[in-house]
Each structure stands twice: as structure tokens, then as C-alpha cells.
Write an enzyme that holds these catalytic residues in place. Sequence first.
Site, short mmCIF file in Angstrom:
data_model
loop_
_atom_site.label_atom_id
_atom_site.label_comp_id
_atom_site.label_asym_id
_atom_site.label_seq_id
_atom_site.Cartn_x
_atom_site.Cartn_y
_atom_site.Cartn_z
N SER A 7 0.84 -1.20 0.00
CA SER A 7 0.00 0.00 0.00
C SER A 7 0.87 1.25 0.00
O SER A 7 1.62 1.49 0.95
CB SER A 7 -0.89 0.00 1.24
OG SER A 7 -1.49 1.27 1.38
N HIS A 32 -1.39 -1.48 -4.11
CA HIS A 32 -2.64 -1.04 -3.46
C HIS A 32 -2.60 0.47 -3.29
O HIS A 32 -1.65 1.02 -2.74
CB HIS A 32 -2.76 -1.74 -2.11
CG HIS A 32 -4.05 -1.51 -1.41
ND1 HIS A 32 -5.22 -2.20 -1.73
CD2 HIS A 32 -4.39 -0.66 -0.41
CE1 HIS A 32 -6.21 -1.79 -0.94
NE2 HIS A 32 -5.73 -0.85 -0.12
N ASP A 34 -4.70 3.73 -1.94
CA ASP A 34 -5.79 4.15 -1.06
C ASP A 34 -6.23 5.57 -1.36
O ASP A 34 -5.48 6.51 -1.13
CB ASP A 34 -5.31 4.10 0.40
CG ASP A 34 -5.14 2.67 0.89
OD1 ASP A 34 -6.11 1.90 0.82
OD2 ASP A 34 -4.03 2.33 1.35
N MET A 36 -8.71 8.48 -0.26
CA MET A 36 -9.53 8.89 0.89
C MET A 36 -10.08 10.29 0.67
O MET A 36 -9.32 11.18 0.26
CB MET A 36 -8.69 8.89 2.16
CG MET A 36 -8.03 7.57 2.46
SD MET A 36 -7.06 7.73 3.96
CE MET A 36 -6.38 6.09 4.09
N HIS A 65 -8.37 1.33 -3.90
CA HIS A 65 -9.31 1.19 -2.78
C HIS A 65 -9.94 2.54 -2.51
O HIS A 65 -9.29 3.45 -1.99
CB HIS A 65 -8.51 0.67 -1.56
CG HIS A 65 -9.31 0.52 -0.31
ND1 HIS A 65 -8.73 0.29 0.91
CD2 HIS A 65 -10.65 0.57 -0.08
CE1 HIS A 65 -9.66 0.20 1.84
NE2 HIS A 65 -10.85 0.38 1.26
N MET A 67 -11.92 4.86 -0.51
CA MET A 67 -12.54 5.18 0.78
C MET A 67 -13.22 6.53 0.61
O MET A 67 -12.79 7.56 1.15
CB MET A 67 -11.48 5.17 1.89
CG MET A 67 -11.14 3.76 2.33
SD MET A 67 -9.62 3.69 3.28
CE MET A 67 -8.44 3.65 1.97
N MET A 136 -11.79 -5.30 5.49
CA MET A 136 -10.95 -4.42 6.31
C MET A 136 -10.68 -5.14 7.62
O MET A 136 -11.61 -5.59 8.31
CB MET A 136 -11.68 -3.10 6.61
CG MET A 136 -11.80 -2.13 5.45
SD MET A 136 -10.24 -1.68 4.63
CE MET A 136 -9.22 -1.09 5.99
N ASP A 175 -6.96 -6.13 4.51
CA ASP A 175 -6.29 -4.82 4.52
C ASP A 175 -6.32 -4.24 5.93
O ASP A 175 -7.38 -3.96 6.48
CB ASP A 175 -7.05 -3.91 3.53
CG ASP A 175 -6.41 -2.55 3.36
OD1 ASP A 175 -5.31 -2.33 3.90
OD2 ASP A 175 -7.03 -1.70 2.70
C1 DX5 Z 1 -6.22 1.89 5.71
C2 DX5 Z 1 -5.86 1.55 4.30
C3 DX5 Z 1 -4.78 0.55 4.20
C4 DX5 Z 1 -3.47 0.97 4.81
C5 DX5 Z 1 -2.92 -0.28 5.45
O1 DX5 Z 1 -7.45 2.44 5.79
O2 DX5 Z 1 -6.98 1.01 3.60
O3 DX5 Z 1 -4.58 0.09 2.87
O4 DX5 Z 1 -2.54 1.47 3.90
O5 DX5 Z 1 -1.84 0.06 6.22
P1 DX5 Z 1 -1.15 -0.96 7.22
O6 DX5 Z 1 -0.75 -2.15 6.40
O7 DX5 Z 1 0.00 -0.19 7.76
O8 DX5 Z 1 -2.17 -1.33 8.26
ZN ZN Z 2 -6.57 0.04 1.60
#
Ligand code: DX5
Ligand code: ZN
Length: 220
Positions: A7, A32, A34, A36, A65, A67, A136, A175
Site C-alpha cells: 500500500s 494497493h 488508497d 480517501m 481502494h 474510501m 478491512m 487490509d
Molecule cells: C487503511 C488503508 C490501508 C493501509 C494499510 O485504511 O486502507 O490500505 O494502507 O496500512 P497498514 O498495512 O499499515 O495497516
Molecule cells: Zn486500503
Amino acid sequence: MYQLAPSILSANFNHLQEQLVLLEQCGCQWLHIDVMDGVFVPSISFGMPVISSIRQESELFFDVHMMVEEPSRYVEAMQKSGADMLTVHAEACKHLDWTLQMIHECGMQAAVALNPATSLNVLDYVLDKMDMVLLMTVNPGFGGQSYLPVMTDKIRSLREKLDEAGYRKIFIEVDGGINSVTAERVLEAGANILVAGSGVFTGDISSNIALFFEKFNQRK
Ligand code: DX5
Ligand code: ZN
């Protein structure tokens, strides 16, 4: 099939290009990403301009992903930016079925993400419309949190559910809080795509990745 999906939320953005090259050299095939929006989750990360920019430099499979509240608004833009798989949260979609159809119509693979407290039942009527489920294993929004142990049972139940319904090809991605220790538990429970942010980017990236691949090889 097992995949590690590093990620980039935990990457060093001053050296993003080098780190992406290193991931490929270490044998990773997935990335990956993310996104947000500051509404669905408190934090804001990055969006289309960053994704299209790294798309020009990377051959990795882009696992995006979202969010983001009502992600259907961005399906086309994400495809244009270079997403290969688009994951939307069931909790963020007014019309989950329709959103998954849109993703496929745009030529991407489609996945549904569930927060830790969301029941697997929300998947019941969309099993034929998805390529992956993202469970998650922490509450979404931040990297570096600890794996929620109760999620191991949820992974196992999902694997059973997919097997019973005849959808064995749907990937299970996990994740949050995944490192070489928790990796063993989630693999045993039936996950096959492992997202890791701090588990990959904290410390020595190559040796972190090697530890994950060791776990995969032990299960082959
Ligand atoms: C959190 C993200 C993850 C995050 C995971 O909301 O969706 O993808 O990057 O990070 P780690 O592996 O450090 O928990
Ligand atoms: Zn994620």
C-alpha cells in the site's frame, strides 16, 4: 494464487518512483492505492492526478481502494487514470449493484470492501458482480493500526460462503495490520491477496517482501 499488494500510503513520497521500481524488482505484481475523501474516512490522501502520474511509470496491477462517499461519481475517471481493479465500500454506495456494473462496463475488475463491523450478508445479492471482496481488518482511514483478531473468523466465514455458493474464483483481500506474523493467520483462514503498508515500507523493503513470499511458498 497469492499476491502481496503493497500500500503506497506508507511509501516515502519523496522517493516514490524508486520504491515502485524496487517493488517490481522484488517480484510484486500488485500495488494497493488508497483514495480517501475526508468524508467516508477522516483523512484525505490523493486522487486521479497522482494515479495517472504513477501509471506512466509502472506496470504493476493497480488495485484502487476507494474510501470515498458515493464512489460511482469517479468510476470513469479512475479507469482513465489507470486503475485495473476498483474497490468500493458497500457502506459508501447508495446503489452497490449498479456501481459494480458501472465498474465492469468501464473495463475494470470490481471489488466490494467491508468495514470490520459490516456483515457479510450485504454481499449475498452481488456475488455474480464482483471479482474480489476486501475485508478491512482495521477500521479504514489510517495506516499502521493493529490487526483486529476477531476478523480471522470473518475471513473464514467468507471463504466458506464463497465456496458454498460456488464462487471460488472471487479473491479475498485483507487490509490493515498485515505483517509477516498476521499474514500466517489470514492465509490460514482463506485470504489470498494481502495488503501491507507499514508491513512493507517500514524498515528494509526487500527483506519485508521476502518474508511475505516465504509465507506464500509454504502454502503452495
Ligand atoms: C487503511 C488503508 C490501508 C493501509 C494499510 O485504511 O486502507 O490500505 O494502507 O496500512 P497498514 O498495512 O499499515 O495497516
Ligand atoms: Zn486500503
